[in-house]
Design an enzyme around this catalytic site. Structure first.
Site, short mmCIF file in Angstrom:
data_model
loop_
_atom_site.label_atom_id
_atom_site.label_comp_id
_atom_site.label_asym_id
_atom_site.label_seq_id
_atom_site.Cartn_x
_atom_site.Cartn_y
_atom_site.Cartn_z
N ALA A 57 0.85 -1.20 0.00
CA ALA A 57 0.00 0.00 0.00
C ALA A 57 0.89 1.25 0.00
O ALA A 57 1.01 1.96 0.99
CB ALA A 57 -0.93 -0.02 1.20
N THR A 93 0.78 4.26 -1.28
CA THR A 93 0.31 5.62 -1.01
C THR A 93 0.10 5.84 0.49
O THR A 93 0.28 6.95 0.98
CB THR A 93 -0.98 5.96 -1.78
OG1 THR A 93 -2.08 5.25 -1.25
CG2 THR A 93 -0.83 5.60 -3.26
N ASP A 94 -0.25 4.78 1.21
CA ASP A 94 -0.32 4.88 2.67
C ASP A 94 1.07 5.14 3.25
O ASP A 94 1.24 5.98 4.15
CB ASP A 94 -0.87 3.59 3.27
CG ASP A 94 -2.39 3.50 3.19
OD1 ASP A 94 -3.04 4.55 3.36
OD2 ASP A 94 -2.91 2.40 2.97
N ILE A 95 2.05 4.40 2.76
CA ILE A 95 3.41 4.57 3.27
C ILE A 95 3.94 5.97 2.97
O ILE A 95 4.52 6.64 3.83
CB ILE A 95 4.35 3.50 2.66
CG1 ILE A 95 3.91 2.09 3.09
CG2 ILE A 95 5.79 3.75 3.05
CD1 ILE A 95 3.90 1.89 4.59
N GLY A 116 2.27 8.45 5.26
CA GLY A 116 2.82 8.34 6.60
C GLY A 116 4.18 9.01 6.72
O GLY A 116 4.47 9.68 7.72
#
Length: 385
Positions: free
Chosen positions: A166, A168-170, A173
């Site tokens: 994932a 785009t989550d990383i 963040g």
């Protein structure tokens, strides 16, 4: 040795990945992170699996070390008051509720800043808190599709492909962790906190880097290049006699040395291949010429030859090979710790290597509400002072 963020307290109202990944970074750097969930545990990743180890999911473990856990009902006056009490002694509040949720709870930035003017308030949403999409839910897969990342990943045969994690989550963040630390530094000068508005969509589009820049300059919609590079040749995977490897030629001197290894010194003097722009223009001619040579020897042969001549290259490793790599073990990239429910757990370590304030593993990823008594008692002590 203390952590770089030892005196920073983070109130973490996030779940799933982008927010928890951000707060794990801050926790790794020494911050006290208090993870807030609903009673019973409301972070969806606690149920995402298999694999599970004694009912603890591997997904949850990957982004929640170095945190304490408290469970609160944010739909109750008591739960909201506890948040406000914690904010009095916190430096950062981070959440990833949908736009407008924190306002409905009465714990949005404007309200919390009245309690603690120095509070740094970070919002993570799918599309940000402004614009026509601000109220839409945003998950990584959706964002990968909308941002253009999937349009440039894969090849003509595969069609659009998502990145295997994932991403785009990383990215979000990481951006959130950077922004929060910048706000902490700025606060030392102004004495004031501020609000950060992070979105998965913005973060994903920022990651288009050279491909995005190529389009903005040329107006040409990029095609999917698979494992090829849009601006550099040869910079891709190649078949060998017994598998595949990556070769990444970054400049003309490296290409010249590579041609010597191939026994084709004349390629480096050929006007079609002499410079990188020429190689990009004639990639359809050059790449097959290289490929027909590389399949005559095993991967290990070409790796040794390239390493001897400082030519960037590498094998394509599976996860077993990655976890057995002595380089990663020398860098402490795999950790073990005891968990009260799961038992002995293994985790990927932090890439942050600080010489004087190193990253340490202080807390296992907590069970839901594991630190309720400790945290609530600390609030009582503060209120009695």
């Amino acid at each position: 040795m203390s952590g770089a963020l030892e005196n920073i307290r983070v109130l973490d109202l996030t779940r799933v990945l982008a927010g928890p990944y951000c707060t794990m970074i801050l926790g790794d750097l020494g911050a006290e992170v208090i993870k807030v969930e609903a009673p019973g545990g409301s972070d969806e990743t606690r149920k995402w699996g298999p694999p599970f180890q004694n009912d603890v999911s591997a997904y949850y473990l990957c982004a929640n070390r170095n945190k304490k856990s408290i469970t609160l009902n944010l739909k109750s006056e008591e739960g909201i008051q506890t948040i406000k009490d914690l904010v009095k002694e916190s430096d950062v509040v981070i959440h990833n509720f949908k736009t407008g949720t924190m306002e409905r709870f009465g714990i949005d930035y404007d309200q919390l800043a009245k309690i603690n003017p120095g509070i740094i308030f970070c919002s993570i949403t799918g599309f940000g808190e402004t614009g026509p999409h601000k109220d839409l839910p945003g998950y990584d897969f959706i964002i990968q599709g909308m941002s253009g990342l999937m349009s440039i990943t894969g090849d003509d045969a595969s069609g659009p492909q998502k990145v295997g994690v994932a991403i785009t989550d990383i990215l979000t963040g990481l951006y959130a962790a950077i922004g929060i630390q910048a706000a902490i530094i700025e606060r030392q000068q102004s004495g004031q906190g501020q609000k950060l508005d992070l979105s998965l969509y913005d973060s994903a589009v920022s990651a288009l880097i050279n491909i995005g820049s190529n389009y903005l300059m040329s107006g040409k919609i990029p095609s999917r290049l698979g494992n090829h590079h849009a601006n550099i040749v040869p910079y891709q995977t190649f078949q060998t006699m017994d598998g595949e490897m990556v070769i990444a030629i970054g400049n003309d001197n490296q290409f010249k040395a590579f041609c010597t290894i191939l026994g084709k010194e004349q390629y480096s003097e050929d006007e079609r291949f002499k410079t990188n722009p020429a190689r990009v223009e004639h990639r359809d001619i050059l790449v097959p010429l290289i490929q027909e040579i590389l399949v005559t020897k095993p991967t290990s042969y070409w790796l040794d030859k390239c390493h001897e001549n400082n030519i960037p290259c590498g094998p394509i490793q599976n996860l077993q090979e990655v976890t057995e790599d002595p380089q990663l073990h020398a860098r402490d990239m795999f950790l073990e710790t005891e968990h009260p429910t799961a038992g002995l757990i293994k985790m990927i370590g932090s890439p942050l290597k600080l010489s004087r304030t190193p990253v340490t593993l202080r807390h296992h990823p907590p069970d839901a509400g594991e630190h309720n008594e400790e945290i609530l008692q600390s609030i009582k002590n503060i209120n009695q002072e």
